[in-house]
Write an enzyme that holds these catalytic residues in place. Sequence first.
Site: not given
Ligand code: GLC
Length: 541
Positions: A208, A258
Amino acid sequence: MSDHTTTGTDWWRNAVVYQIYPRSFADGNGDGTGDIAGMRARLPYLAELGIDAIWVNPWYRSPLNDGGYDVADYRNIDERFGSIDDAQAFVDEAGGHGIRVIVDLVPNHTSSEHAWFQAALAAGPGSPERERYHFLPGRGDDGELPPSDWTSVFGGRAWERCPDGEWYLHLFDSTQPDLNWEHPEVRAEFESILRFWLDRGVAGFRVDVAHALAKHPDYEDVGDRDQRDGPRWTEGHPFWDRDEIHPIIRSWRRVLDEYDDRMMVAEAWVRADRRPLYLRPDEYHQAFDFEFLSADWDAEQFGGIIEQSTTAARDVGSNPTWVLSNHDVVRHATRYGLPGGTDSAAWLLDGPHHLLDAEQGHRRARAAALLTLALPGSAYVYQGEELGLPEAWDLSTDVLDDPVWTDSGHRRKGRDGCRVPIPWEATGPSLGFGDAEGWLPQPVGYAALAAAVQHDDDGSTLNLYRSALRIRREHFTADFDITMIDLGADVLAFERGNGARCVVNMGAVPIAIPEGVVLLASAPLDDGELPADAAVWLADH
Ligand code: GLC
């Protein structure tokens, strides 16, 4: 294991990965929220669809202020979704169908309910607990001004003041405090979290906001530069796409290496020319191609992106990673029904809504599926796109749950319209999603698009995807070669190494279908012509 499993350590290079947003996929216990029980029950559907892997959006313990991207415990499952045993059973059962499971890693921020943040609040200014996050005194005579001019992606300033006077950084909602990646404990903790899930048999991670981890050491003001990420990013931005990110990625890659055949894919909204940096051999295996997702329905635009992305990925030994929709953007069946250049996220609230041509969006979405699945590399399919689901763009504002709605001061509606529960049946309180109403209401039109309705309809979008995934395996995955074919400005056409071709008519009038055996088409073909907004796959014999 089913025979379509892509084997070997490079399985990800041309994998089709299906994205499950657990909250909205299938509700096994009838509480209105999707869960792992529902996901397990629908595995046969996914096996029949013919995918290689599943990416599961966050299912960890969370207050769900941002749909689970606010993680309170990275090693546990939220009880609304199930238990850690359910998660293990899901990974194992998917494996039994020949399907790998990728989980979401959220390293930029935790939930404010995470034990570390709670400890930091309690310990007070100057404490070691606060050093795992970005706590700072404010500016101004009494520290009443935030430490910098940074703004949150969701709206408003990126700093929140604690009762003791210090401020903490949150690039997203105020319940998502950013972690300090200069801190060795933060680094060690995430390596441990990676191992925790790798040991449970997951195939890898979708990472993310992979482009946000590093922050300017002095929290320099953004000033005239753009606060937003993506193609607008400029050199030396104080919090987007900083070079200090790359050693962190390399440390994760060492952990993955790993194990035998694991992978990680970056969600990095960076400039196209910066993406290859993330794809170097000792960094990510994949990074989503967001230019492709954001392109207008225009053959030249798509052609340019495809050429640029395939070359750039190949130059660093990777392969492109195509995506049309996900849980953050307006579903493409609706986007493609809007005039080119429309800001679809703003359109949800601002309209004008009569500009939407839903039929056109539907036709183009079907054609786009054939385009995407014929390209060299990997493709991600967002739950419901195989049903041709449009955005639930007219959700009433009182049901909205996305923090974007409140954080933007009600200026942006947010992302709930692409997160509406999946329709499985034509009837029932939530169209087969579960035994109760879903956590968001489904648009009336979803009943006709239910999976059960489409299952036995040869012309359905579901069957188009099923055929496409089957034929793709035979004709479009043998190698990674691609040669663009010039059939005029409105036509996107290319040939793969073994002679299989894809022709997409992005113009307004039908065109003659080039010679060849038709493998699959997104629309009925009359008199040897490919209609507007349609695609065809061809082979030599
Ligand atoms: C990313 C995710 C989104 C989220 C953001 C904060 O963009 O895809 O859904 O709100 O990160 O974590």
